[in-house]
Design a protein around this motif. Structure first.
Motif, PDB file in Angstrom:
ATOM      1  N   LYS A 127       0.846  -1.179   0.000  1.00 26.29           N
ATOM      2  CA  LYS A 127       0.000   0.000   0.000  1.00 26.29           C
ATOM      3  C   LYS A 127       0.889   1.239   0.000  1.00 26.29           C
ATOM      4  CE  LYS A 127      -4.178  -1.848   2.112  1.00 26.29           C
ATOM      5  NZ  LYS A 127      -5.215  -1.650   3.152  1.00 26.29           N
TER       6      LYS A 127
ATOM      7  N   ALA B  14     -11.636   5.313  -3.524  1.00 26.84           N
ATOM      8  CA  ALA B  14     -12.676   4.285  -3.660  1.00 26.84           C
ATOM      9  C   ALA B  14     -12.229   3.191  -4.624  1.00 26.84           C
ATOM     10  CB  ALA B  14     -13.973   4.915  -4.141  1.00 26.84           C
ATOM     11  N   LYS B  15     -11.620   3.574  -5.747  1.00 32.42           N
ATOM     12  CA  LYS B  15     -11.200   2.593  -6.749  1.00 32.42           C
ATOM     13  C   LYS B  15     -10.071   1.700  -6.248  1.00 32.42           C
ATOM     14  CE  LYS B  15     -12.798   4.291 -11.141  1.00 32.42           C
ATOM     15  NZ  LYS B  15     -12.555   4.162 -12.588  1.00 32.42           N
ATOM     16  N   LEU B  16      -9.213   2.268  -5.391  1.00 31.07           N
ATOM     17  CA  LEU B  16      -8.073   1.505  -4.874  1.00 31.07           C
ATOM     18  C   LEU B  16      -8.385   0.798  -3.558  1.00 31.07           C
ATOM     19  CD1 LEU B  16      -5.223   4.104  -5.579  1.00 31.07           C
ATOM     20  CD2 LEU B  16      -5.642   1.981  -6.841  1.00 31.07           C
ATOM     21  N   GLY B  17      -9.563   1.099  -2.986  1.00 30.75           N
ATOM     22  CA  GLY B  17      -9.898   0.539  -1.683  1.00 30.75           C
ATOM     23  C   GLY B  17      -9.101   1.193  -0.571  1.00 30.75           C
ATOM     24  N   TYR B  18      -8.734   2.468  -0.770  1.00 34.36           N
ATOM     25  CA  TYR B  18      -7.945   3.218   0.189  1.00 34.36           C
ATOM     26  C   TYR B  18      -8.844   4.123   1.035  1.00 34.36           C
ATOM     27  CZ  TYR B  18      -3.304   2.087  -1.782  1.00 34.36           C
ATOM     28  OH  TYR B  18      -2.165   1.450  -2.171  1.00 34.36           O
ATOM     29  N   THR B  19      -8.259   4.683   2.088  1.00 35.42           N
ATOM     30  CA  THR B  19      -8.959   5.652   2.936  1.00 35.42           C
ATOM     31  C   THR B  19      -8.746   7.050   2.363  1.00 35.42           C
ATOM     32  OG1 THR B  19      -8.618   4.304   4.920  1.00 35.42           O
ATOM     33  CG2 THR B  19      -9.109   6.640   5.255  1.00 35.42           C
ATOM     34  N   TYR B  20      -9.824   7.800   2.231  1.00 33.29           N
ATOM     35  CA  TYR B  20      -9.727   9.171   1.743  1.00 33.29           C
ATOM     36  C   TYR B  20      -9.775  10.138   2.922  1.00 33.29           C
ATOM     37  CZ  TYR B  20     -11.286  13.707   0.036  1.00 33.29           C
ATOM     38  OH  TYR B  20     -11.404  15.049  -0.177  1.00 33.29           O
TER      39      TYR B  20
ATOM     40  N   GLY C  78      -2.030   3.179   2.506  1.00 35.87           N
ATOM     41  CA  GLY C  78      -3.360   2.970   1.923  1.00 35.87           C
ATOM     42  C   GLY C  78      -4.236   4.183   2.099  1.00 35.87           C
TER      43      GLY C  78
END
Length: 221
Positions: free
Chosen positions: A3, A25-31, A119
């Motif tokens: 990550k 959202a596309k990477l499954g990360y925290t914004y 991430g």
């Protein structure tokens, strides 16, 4: 799969927040919306009649200003303020509040803590230069002023706020000046950042471009 930290900086109205949110959202990360954090402090000062030109008042009040995220919503002292931080009053005061060193230090400490586990996608004005200077991917977003003003106007309309286009341009130009010239953590492009001019890009094109960059780093080696 490794990550990474993605730092997205740039001027107001370039599509930073919308892009960063969808990239995460596309990477499954925290914004993490760092701009919303500065807006929250600004809203707190305005709501509590804190004279932010008085550093003693600022220091005393910051301890009573607790900010956290719940999903994509921002909470100030456990109250959702998603709508309140997007008003013109906050728009007009957020840059001078953001220039206060005590405010920046409090929020930068929180932001660094949030990014420790990687991430993360964070957008703002000093993310790649100050908050995460070692971020694996740094992006700097720019756009033509007319495009930026129209985007901001549409954003306000969606929130039920009508504002004159010329007033929006004036506000953006003033924020650019304050953000770029402040002594503490001014807005500037990191030497290793990738610049993206979003004037003629759709939101999806902006998102896809950054996701492609990120995946290239994530899968390299």
């Amino acid at each position: 799969m490794k990550k990474i930290v993605i730092a997205i900086d740039g001027y107001s109205g370039t599509g930073k927040s919308s892009t960063a949110k969808q990239v995460a959202a596309k990477l499954g990360y925290t914004y993490i919306d760092s701009g919303a954090m500065y807006r929250a402090v600004t809203y707190f000062f305005l709501s509590n009649n804190v004279d932010y030109h008085n550093l003693e008042e600022v220091r005393k009040s910051l301890s009573d200003c607790q900010i956290k995220f719940e999903g994509s919503s921002i909470l100030l002292n456990d109250k959702n303020i998603d709508h309140e931080i997007r008003t013109m009053g906050v728009n007009q005061n957020v840059s001078p509040v953001s220039a206060i060193s005590e405010v920046r230090q409090k929020l930068v400490d929180q932001q660094r803590e949030m990014g420790k586990r990687k991430g993360v996608v964070m957008d703002g004005r000093d993310i790649g230069t100050v908050v995460f200077p070692d971020a694996e991917l740094k992006v700097f977003m720019t756009a033509d002023m007319d495009v930026r003003a129209e985007r901001r106007r549409k954003e306000l309309v969606k929130k039920g706020i009508e504002e004159n286009l010329e007033a929006i341009k004036e506000n953006l130009a003033n924020r650019d000046h304050i953000d770029s010239s402040r002594a503490d953590s001014p807005l500037k492009m990191a030497s290793d950042a990738k610049e993206i001019d979003t004037s003629n890009l759709t939101l999806n094109q902006q998102i896809d471009k950054i996701v492609e960059m990120a995946e290239g780093i994530i899968h390299e080696g």
